[in-house]
Scaffold this motif. Structure first.
Motif, PDB file in Angstrom:
ATOM      1  N   VAL A   1      -6.329   6.899   7.902  1.00 52.57           N
ATOM      2  CA  VAL A   1      -7.088   7.880   7.302  1.00 52.57           C
ATOM      3  C   VAL A   1      -6.476   9.240   6.793  1.00 52.57           C
ATOM      4  O   VAL A   1      -6.374   9.735   5.753  1.00 52.57           O
ATOM      5  N   GLU A   2      -6.128   9.840   8.026  1.00 56.80           N
ATOM      6  CA  GLU A   2      -5.496  10.955   8.114  1.00 56.80           C
ATOM      7  C   GLU A   2      -4.202  10.942   7.191  1.00 56.80           C
ATOM      8  O   GLU A   2      -3.600  11.845   6.474  1.00 56.80           O
ATOM      9  N   ASN A   3      -3.423  10.051   7.374  1.00 56.84           N
ATOM     10  CA  ASN A   3      -1.999   9.817   6.713  1.00 56.84           C
ATOM     11  C   ASN A   3      -2.234   9.514   5.504  1.00 56.84           C
ATOM     12  O   ASN A   3      -1.446  10.034   4.620  1.00 56.84           O
ATOM     13  N   GLU A   4      -3.356   8.790   4.995  1.00 56.22           N
ATOM     14  CA  GLU A   4      -3.921   8.669   3.543  1.00 56.22           C
ATOM     15  C   GLU A   4      -3.865   9.996   2.866  1.00 56.22           C
ATOM     16  O   GLU A   4      -3.475  10.057   1.814  1.00 56.22           O
TER      17      GLU A   4
ATOM     18  N   GLU B   1       0.785  -1.311  -0.136  1.00 56.57           N
ATOM     19  CA  GLU B   1      -0.087  -0.112  -0.127  1.00 56.57           C
ATOM     20  C   GLU B   1       1.021   1.369   0.166  1.00 56.57           C
ATOM     21  O   GLU B   1       2.165   1.225   0.393  1.00 56.57           O
ATOM     22  N   ALA B   2       0.371   2.280  -0.251  1.00 55.28           N
ATOM     23  CA  ALA B   2       0.937   3.503  -0.642  1.00 55.28           C
ATOM     24  C   ALA B   2       1.805   4.180   0.711  1.00 55.28           C
ATOM     25  O   ALA B   2       2.853   4.558   0.677  1.00 55.28           O
ATOM     26  N   LEU B   3       1.268   3.897   1.929  1.00 55.71           N
ATOM     27  CA  LEU B   3       1.524   4.344   3.081  1.00 55.71           C
ATOM     28  C   LEU B   3       2.768   3.837   3.397  1.00 55.71           C
ATOM     29  O   LEU B   3       3.723   4.287   4.373  1.00 55.71           O
ATOM     30  N   GLN B   4       3.167   2.417   3.180  1.00 63.16           N
ATOM     31  CA  GLN B   4       4.439   1.874   3.297  1.00 63.16           C
ATOM     32  C   GLN B   4       5.784   2.654   2.693  1.00 63.16           C
ATOM     33  O   GLN B   4       6.738   2.274   3.216  1.00 63.16           O
ATOM     34  N   PHE B   5       5.395   3.492   1.953  1.00 63.34           N
ATOM     35  CA  PHE B   5       6.393   4.095   1.178  1.00 63.34           C
ATOM     36  C   PHE B   5       6.187   5.836   1.414  1.00 63.34           C
ATOM     37  O   PHE B   5       6.173   6.498   0.573  1.00 63.34           O
ATOM     38  N   SER B   6       5.659   6.175   2.702  1.00 59.66           N
ATOM     39  CA  SER B   6       5.250   7.457   2.973  1.00 59.66           C
ATOM     40  C   SER B   6       6.363   8.513   2.742  1.00 59.66           C
ATOM     41  O   SER B   6       5.997   9.870   2.747  1.00 59.66           O
ATOM     42  N   ILE B   7       7.400   8.187   2.801  1.00 58.19           N
ATOM     43  CA  ILE B   7       8.664   9.306   2.573  1.00 58.19           C
ATOM     44  C   ILE B   7       8.610   9.525   1.357  1.00 58.19           C
ATOM     45  O   ILE B   7       9.533  10.643   0.812  1.00 58.19           O
ATOM     46  N   PHE B   8       8.034   8.657   0.221  1.00 56.65           N
ATOM     47  CA  PHE B   8       8.183   9.069  -1.210  1.00 56.65           C
ATOM     48  C   PHE B   8       8.146  10.514  -1.824  1.00 56.65           C
ATOM     49  O   PHE B   8       8.970  11.043  -2.461  1.00 56.65           O
ATOM     50  N   PRO B   9       7.137  11.279  -1.209  1.00 59.80           N
ATOM     51  CA  PRO B   9       7.105  12.746  -1.811  1.00 59.80           C
ATOM     52  C   PRO B   9       8.400  13.597  -1.423  1.00 59.80           C
ATOM     53  O   PRO B   9       8.793  14.238  -2.291  1.00 59.80           O
TER      54      PRO B   9
ATOM     55  N   ARG C   1      -1.255   2.547  -7.074  1.00 61.01           N
ATOM     56  CA  ARG C   1      -1.433   1.381  -6.390  1.00 61.01           C
ATOM     57  C   ARG C   1      -2.544   1.206  -5.671  1.00 61.01           C
ATOM     58  O   ARG C   1      -2.866   2.065  -4.890  1.00 61.01           O
ATOM     59  N   VAL C   2      -3.432   0.091  -5.544  1.00 59.07           N
ATOM     60  CA  VAL C   2      -4.588  -0.116  -4.988  1.00 59.07           C
ATOM     61  C   VAL C   2      -4.001  -1.315  -3.793  1.00 59.07           C
ATOM     62  O   VAL C   2      -3.247  -2.167  -3.967  1.00 59.07           O
ATOM     63  N   THR C   3      -4.484  -0.930  -2.662  1.00 62.70           N
ATOM     64  CA  THR C   3      -4.097  -1.593  -1.354  1.00 62.70           C
ATOM     65  C   THR C   3      -4.606  -3.068  -1.562  1.00 62.70           C
ATOM     66  O   THR C   3      -5.492  -3.244  -1.698  1.00 62.70           O
ATOM     67  N   THR C   4      -3.337  -4.130  -1.399  1.00 64.47           N
ATOM     68  CA  THR C   4      -3.780  -5.379  -1.635  1.00 64.47           C
ATOM     69  C   THR C   4      -2.821  -6.304  -0.490  1.00 64.47           C
ATOM     70  O   THR C   4      -2.016  -5.393   0.205  1.00 64.47           O
ATOM     71  N   GLU C   5      -3.027  -7.451  -0.312  1.00 68.67           N
ATOM     72  CA  GLU C   5      -2.227  -8.102   0.440  1.00 68.67           C
ATOM     73  C   GLU C   5      -0.807  -8.562  -0.170  1.00 68.67           C
ATOM     74  O   GLU C   5      -0.035  -9.333   0.368  1.00 68.67           O
ATOM     75  N   GLY C   6      -0.607  -8.272  -1.378  1.00 69.87           N
ATOM     76  CA  GLY C   6       0.804  -8.788  -2.119  1.00 69.87           C
ATOM     77  C   GLY C   6       1.411  -7.675  -2.768  1.00 69.87           C
ATOM     78  O   GLY C   6       0.955  -6.411  -2.854  1.00 69.87           O
ATOM     79  N   ASN C   7       2.607  -7.748  -3.049  1.00 68.11           N
ATOM     80  CA  ASN C   7       3.335  -6.744  -3.986  1.00 68.11           C
ATOM     81  C   ASN C   7       2.994  -6.567  -5.385  1.00 68.11           C
ATOM     82  O   ASN C   7       2.125  -7.501  -5.654  1.00 68.11           O
TER      83      ASN C   7
END
Length: 677
Positions: free
Chosen positions: A167-170, A51-59, A249-255
Motif C-alpha cells: 500500500v505504501e509503495n502504491e 500491475e503498476a508496481l512491477q514497473f516501479s522504476i518508471f517515474p 492499468r488495473v491490477t489483474t492476473e494477466g498482461n
C-alpha cells in the motif's frame, strides 16, 4: 562497482556531454536509434506488466529518457543550424515524410505533435493526478482493512506486513507518476518550440550566412527540422503512450495483451452482430467484396470462439469432479478439520455493527489495542483473535472460546448503555437488570436518554463496545497461561536470545527444556504475574535450574527474584499492605502435610482439615473485605505454593504472597488471622 550501475552513470554523463559538446553526425544517428529502441522497450514492458508496481522504476526512468531526448534535440539543433545537416537518420526521416512537398510534410508533423500533446499527454497527466489523489485518499481504509483481516485471523503477521508495504509503495508510485507526467507534457511543449526555432533561424542562417536562396533554405531546413522532429517525437509518443498504459492499468492476473483479447472477445455472439453490420454496409456503394471478406472473418472468429467456450466448461467440470472425488479420498481434508483456533470471538447477528467498520464498529481496533496492552502488562503475545458470526447464538449474545472451549459468554444491547453503581440497594434509575460480564457486578441496561441522569446519580455508564472490550481483556488475562504453549514460549526465548544469547544458552536446552520453561512462565501468568522481565526470570532459572528441575519450586524462586515487580503490583504507591496471615498452627499443619516424591512435592491433608482451613480463610476474607478493598493472604515462603494450591479450587481470586516476595520497606498491616478453629 557492477557493470549495470556503471552503465547508468555513464549514460547520465553522456547526456550532460550532449548538452555542451557538439557531436558528429554519425554519433547522432547512433544515439537517435538508441533513443527509439529504448522507447520501444519501455512501451513493451508497460504492456506486459500485471500491475503498476512491477514497473516501479518508471517515474525515474521517464525523467532520464526525457532528459536524453532533450539532449538529442539540443545536439541536432546545433548541428542543423551550424552545418545544415544532422546525420543520416534525421535526413532520411525528413526526406521520407516531406517527399517533394515541404508544406505537406510539415502539416503531417504538426498533426503528429498535436496528437501526442493534446490527446495522449494531457490524458495521461489527468489520469496520473486522479490516481495519485484516489490512492492517497484510500490509504487509511486499506490499512484498516489489513488490520481487520489480521485480527480476524484471515492473514498472518508477515502477510499483513507485506500488504502494508505494498500500500505504501502504491502511494509512493502514483505520487511519483503524478509528478513524472509533467515531464512528458513539458517535453512535448519543448519539441514544438524547438521545431519553430529550427525553421525560423534556419531560414535566416541559410540565406544570410550560407548564401542560400529562399527555396533552397526552405527545402533544406524544412527537411532537417521535420526529420529531427520525427526522430524526437516518435519516441516521445511511445513514452507518452507507455505512461498512459501504466497509470490506467488495473491490477489483474494477466498482461495487457491477455486482458484485451480475453475481455474484448469474451462475448463471441457479438461478433456475429458486427459481421452482419459490416455485410449490410456492402449493400451501399462501399466495396462489396471488401465488406463481405471482413464480415466473413468476423463470423468465422465468432464461431471458433463459441466452440472453444463450449469445450472449456465441459473439461473444467470433469476436472472439478475428479478433484472432488480425489479430495474426498485424501486424508488431508479430514486432518484440516482438526485445527482449533487459539482464540475465537463469536457473536449473534444483531451484534454485527460492533465489527462492521462501515456501520461505525471499532471492535477490531479495540482488539488490536487489547493485544498490545496485554503484551505490555503480562509480557506475553496474545494470538490473533478469529472473529466470526454464529447463527446458533441468540441475536444479542456473544461468546469467547479459547482453544475450542467456551470460557466466557455475555449479552449486549447495542442501543442501550450499561449503568453500574457501587451501592447494591440503589434503584434510582429504571432499566433492564443485568450483570456486568467481566466482574459479575449488578448493572442495568438504560436507554440513551437516561444516560445523563444516571451519571448525576453516581452510576458508572459505559457503552456496549467498552463492555465487551473489558470482558475480553479480563478473560484473556485469566487464561493467559492457557494461551502460552511451547511454540509461544520458543518465540519469547528467540526474541530474548537476540539481546541475551549467553543467558539463554545457559538455561536451555540444558538444564531446562522449553517445556520446563513454559510451565514456569505459565504458573506465573496463572497468578497474574507479568513475565515481561524475561532477563530476570532467566537469570533466576540459570542460578537454580542446575539444582532442581521442579517447576513449582523454580516458579517460587522466580517470584522471589521479582519481588520489586510484585511489590509494585500489589502494594502500589501507598507503600502499605493490608494482609491476612496464617496462624503458626495452620502453617505447621500444612508443612507436615507436604509429601516429597521423586516426581515432586504435593500437599496431602486430611479432608476435614482442608475443609476447615478453606472455611476459615473465607470467613476472614469476607470480614476484611467489609472495611478494605484489596486483601492479600500472607504466609511463609516454604508453604506459599501449597496454600495457593489448597485455595485454588474454591477461592481462586485470593492473592497469596510470601514474605520474601515483598520489599523490606513495605508496611504490612495484619487485618485478620486464620486459625484452626
Amino acid at each position: 562497482m557492477k557493470i549495470r550501475d556503471l552503465s547508468v552513470l555513464l549514460a547520465v554523463i553522456l547526456i550532460i556531454i550532449m548538452l555542451v559538446i557538439p557531436l558528429p553526425g554519425w554519433l547522432l544517428s547512433v544515439l537517435i536509434l538508441c533513443n527509439i529502441s529504448l522507447a520501444l522497450l519501455v512501451i513493451l514492458v508497460s504492456m506486459n506488466t500485471q500491475e503498476a508496481l512491477q514497473f516501479s522504476i518508471f517515474p525515474s526512468l521517464l525523467l532520464l529518457l526525457t532528459l536524453f531526448r532533450l539532449g538529442l534535440n539540443v545536439s541536432t539543433t546545433r548541428s542543423i543550424l551550424s552545418k545544415a545537416e544532422a546525420g543520416g537518420v534525421v535526413d532520411t526521416f525528413g526526406s521520407f515524410v516531406i517527399g517533394n512537398n515541404p508544406l505537406v510534410g510539415f502539416v503531417v508533423f504538426i498533426i503528429l505533435v498535436i496528437i501526442q500533446y493534446i490527446v495522449i499527454t494531457k490524458g495521461a497527466e489527468r489520469v496520473s493526478e486522479v490516481s495519485a489523489r484516489f490512492t492517497l485518499d484510500a490509504m487509511p481504509g486499506k490499512q484498516m482493512s489489513i488490520d481487520a483481516d489480521l485480527n480476524a485471523g484471515l492473514i498472518s503477521e508477515q502477510e499483513a506486513r507485506e500488504r502494508r508495504e505494498k500500500v505504501e509503495n502504491e502511494a509512493d508510485f502514483h505520487g511519483a507518476m503524478d509528478g513524472a507526467s509533467k515531464f512528458v507534457k513539458g517535453d512535448a511543449i519543448a519539441g514544438i518550440i524547438i521545431v519553430l526555432i529550427n525553421i525560423l533561424f534556419g531560414l535566416i542562417i541559410g540565406m544570410v550566412q550560407m548564401d542560400m536562396t529562399f527555396q533552397e533554405a526552405i527545402n533544406t531546413f524544412m527537411r532537417l527540422t521535420v526529420g529531427d522532429g520525427l526522430v524526437s517525437q516518435i519516441p516521445a509518443l511511445l513514452i507518452a503512450t507507455a505512461t498512459g498504459i501504466v497509470v490506467t492499468r488495473v491490477t489483474t492476473e494477466g498482461n495487457l495483451g491477455t486482458d484485451v483479447t480475453g475481455q474484448l472477445l469474451q462475448f463471441p455472439k457479438l461478433l456475429f452482430i458486427a459481421a452482419g453490420t459490416i455485410f449490410l454496409l456492402g449493400l451501399t456503394p462501399i466495396n462489396f467484396l471488401l465488406t463481405t471478406t471482413i464480415a466473413l472473418i468476423l463470423a468465422i472468429s465468432g464461431y471458433v470462439l463459441l466452440q472453444q467456450a463450449k469445450d472449456v466448461p465441459e473439461i473444467a467440470e470433469e476436472e472439478m469432479d475428479q478433484e472432488d472425488s480425489e479430495g474426498m479420498k485424501r486424508s488431508e481434508n479430514v486432518i484440516n478439520l482438526l485445527n482449533v483456533d487459539p482464540i475465537e470471538f463469536e457473536f449473534g447477528y444483531a451484534l454485527i455493527p460492533l465489527v462492521d467498520t462501515s456501520q461505525g464498529g471499532d471492535l477490531l481496533d479495540r482488539i488490536v489495542m487489547i493485544r498490545r496492552q496485554l503484551a505490555i502488562e503480562l509480557g506475553v503475545v496474545i494470538p490473533v483473535v478469529r472473529i466470526r458470526d454464529n447463527i446458533q447464538l441468540e441475536p444479542n449474545e456473544y461468546c469467547l472460546k479459547i482453544k475450542g472451549n467456551e470460557v466466557a459468554k455475555g449479552e449486549l444491547l447495542l442501543d442501550h448503555y450499561m449503568a453500574m453503581t457501587p451501592d447494591l440497594n440503589d434503584d434510582n434509575i429504571d432499566g433492564i437488570d443485568t450483570k456486568e460480564p467481566a466482574f459479575g457486578l449488578p448493572a442495568k441496561w438504560i436507554s440513551e436518554d437516561k444516560k445523563d441522569e444516571a451519571e448525576l446519580f453516581g452510576y458508572t455508564v459505559v457503552d456496549p463496545p467498552s463492555v465487551v472490550s473489558t470482558h475480553l481483556t479480563e478473560e484473556m488475562k485469566r487464561n493467559a497461561h492457557v494461551l502460552l504453549g511451547r511454540q509461544e514460549t520458543k518465540e519469547l526465548i528467540d526474541h530474548l536470545k537476540e539481546e541475551y544469547p549467553i543467558l539463554v544458552e545457559e538455561v536451555t536446552p540444558d538444564p531446562l527444556s522449553i517445556g520446563d520453561i513454559q510451565k514456569v512462565l505459565g504458573k506465573l501468568l496463572k497468578e497474574n504475574i507479568s513475565i515481561r522481565n524475561l532477563p530476570v526470570i532467566f537469570e533466576t532459572l540459570a542460578d537454580y535450574g542446575k539444582m532442581t528441575n521442579d517447576t513449582d519450586l523454580l516458579a517460587e524462586y522466580v517470584r522471589q527474584a521479582l519481588s520489586i515487580q510484585i511489590t509494585k503490583q500489589f502494594v502500589g504507591d501507598s507503600n502499605s499492605l493490608k494482609v491476612i496471615t496464617l496462624s503458626n498452627e495452620i502453617e505447621n499443619i500444612i508443612t507436615s502435610g507436604v509429601q516429597q516424591t521423586e516426581h515432586g512435592n504435593y500437599l496431602a491433608l486430611d479432608p476435614h482439615n482442608q475443609e476447615q482451613i478453606i472455611k476459615n480463610v473465607y470467613q476472614e476474607v469476607e470480614k476484611a473485605m467489609i472495611q478494605h478493598e484489596n486483601i492479600v493472604l500472607l504466609c511463609s515462603p516454604t508453604i506459599r505454593m501449597y496454600v495457593k494450591q489448597l485455595l485454588d479450587r474454591s477461592l481462586s481470586n485470593i492473592t497469596v504472597l510470601s514474605y520474601n516476595e515483598l520489599e523490606p520497606n513495605v508496611q504490612v498491616q495484619s487485618v485478620g488471622v486464620v486459625n484452626v478453629a
